[in-house]
Design an enzyme around this catalytic site. Structure first.
Site, PDB file in Angstrom:
ATOM      1  CE1 TYR A  79      -3.982  -2.623   5.572  1.00  0.00           C
ATOM      2  CE2 TYR A  79      -3.555  -0.281   5.231  1.00  0.00           C
ATOM      3  CZ  TYR A  79      -3.797  -1.542   4.715  1.00  0.00           C
ATOM      4  OH  TYR A  79      -3.837  -1.730   3.361  1.00  0.00           O
ATOM      5  CE  LYS A 108      -1.534  -4.255   3.330  1.00  0.00           C
ATOM      6  NZ  LYS A 108      -1.839  -5.607   2.840  1.00  0.00           N
ATOM      7  CB  SER A 116      -0.850  -0.010   1.272  1.00  0.00           C
ATOM      8  OG  SER A 116      -1.444   1.241   1.471  1.00  0.00           O
TER       9      SER A 116
END
Ligand code: NAD
Ligand code: UFG
Length: 339
Positions: free
Chosen positions: A150, A154, A125
């Protein structure tokens, strides 16, 4: 030969499955349905005429995942979409996010090693860039501070996969850093189906246009951007799906760890998106300006030259297509897949 698609009933996974089938590939889906519904498989069948093999399996369950690989020795590549993805939720449920996203990836790599599967495409992302050190963002732009668990997962998974490659130099790992995927399949049969009130802009805008939500709250108009609202690089989910096919084609030919920005290279502000939605659909989107949302950056858009030069991939759809397709999905499925 088959391609294992983890998270294949989710938003981006399902669109990629359709593109893969239409390109003559054989996807096998693994998903625990924690954020998607089995009816997606019927929609895939309606669109393509083929219902892909599906396993309701949690990637954190090593025994169950191993059985999928054992039963399907023809798996030669993996596209790894499975993961929890809600930024705000990750702040309140950090253990769940770290556990789910990291353990599922470790288990997947263990199985790939055991069964000799060497091609992996991973959903990363643009969030890994944090507050971007330069705009447009290149793959070489320094990674910034992420503001939530989150985003941290990644970054960690990118690191893990880079380390996994070192003693396995015959592997091919593509880290695709997505910008802001929106839109829906042109059939109106598949789209984004967030639980409850959406956090992301486009699903929220669609629900305001539809009359399901009263008003869009624009999160701040005092950013250093042309109209003061946040600027993002929105990309049609079908374009994004196509990028996976290109990455897969390359992964079959070369080894290494390669990073690609997957965006259009063009930023749109919140107010530009509202206008684009109104003119693409003829529907009004009522909005009011509110305070900034904590953790948001002012601007984030890609330099996607590398994906074009190396993968031969370029976004085909523009913001009007994205809004029109999202709107069609919303109108045909006012309560998402439950409609
Ligand atoms: P999604 O939630 O629609 O799809 C993810 C799927 O993974 C869901 O179907 C969910 O049920 C499944 N899943 C989650 N944990 C699992 C587990 N342990 N075992 C099996 N299945 C599991 O999300 P999406 O928007 O399609 O995103 C796909 C990937 O792309 C995610 O990794 C996400 O972090 C990443 N990504 C998404 C965006 C975005 O804005 N949508 C942006 C950048 C990156
Ligand atoms: N916004 C509003 N009102 C809303 C929702 C969003 O004004 O109701 C604004 C945001 O402040 C931001 C822009 O619209 O300026 C886009 O916000 P989104 O929530 O749609 O997307 P983000 O860029 O914040 O984050 C998304 C995903 C992340 C991912 C990131 C980069 O949610 O998971 O893109 O790919 F990491």
């Amino acid at each position: 030969m088959s391609i294992l698609i983890t998270g294949g009933t989710g938003f981006i996974g399902s669109h990629t499955v359709v593109e893969l089938i239409e390109a003559g590939e054989t996807p096998i889906i693994v998903d625990n349905l924690s954020n998607s519904k089995e009816i997606v498989l019927d929609r895939i069948k309606t669109i393509t005429g083929i219902c892909p093999k599906f396993y309701k399996v949690d990637l954190c369950d090593m025994t169950a995942l191993d059985a999928v690989f054992a039963e399907n020795p023809e798996i030669e590549s993996v596209i790894h979409f499975a993961g929890l993805k809600a930024v705000g939720e990750s702040v309140s449920l950090p253990l769940q996010y770290y556990y789910n996203n990291i353990v599922s990836t470790l288990n997947l790599c263990e199985c790939m090693k055991k069964y000799g599967v060497k091609n992996l495409v991973f959903s990363s992302s643009a969030t890994v860039y944090g507050t971007p050190a330069e705009i447009p963002i290149k793959e070489t732009t320094l990674l910034g501070q992420t503001t939530n668990p989150y985003g941290e997962t990644k970054k960690m998974i990118e690191r893990i996969l880079t380390d996994v490659y070192k003693p396995n130099p015959d592997w091919s790992i593509s880290l695709l850093r997505y910008f802001n995927p929106i839109g829906a399949h042109k059939s109106g049969l598949m789209g984004e189906d967030p639980c409850g009130i959406p956090n992301n802009l486009l699903p929220y805008v669609s629900k305001v246009a539809e009359g399901q939500l009263p008003i869009l709250h624009v999160h701040g108009n005092d950013y250093p951007t042309p109209d003061g609202t946040g600027v993002r690089d929105y990309i049609h989910v079908v374009d994004l799906a196509q990028a996976h096919l290109k990455a897969l084609t390359r992964a079959r030919k070369v080894t290494g760890v390669e990073i690609y920005n997957i965006g259009t290279g063009r930023g749109y502000s919140v107010l530009e998106v509202v206008k684009a939605y109104e003119s693409a659909t003829g529907r009004k989107v009522k909005y009011e300006i509110g305070p900034r949302r904590p953790g948001d950056v002012a601007e984030c858009y890609a330099d996607a030259t590398k994906a074009y030069e190396v993968l031969g991939w370029k976004a085909q759809y523009d913001i009007a297509d994205m809004c029109r397709d999202a709107d069609r999905w919303q109108r045909q499925n006012p309560r998402g897949y439950e409609s």
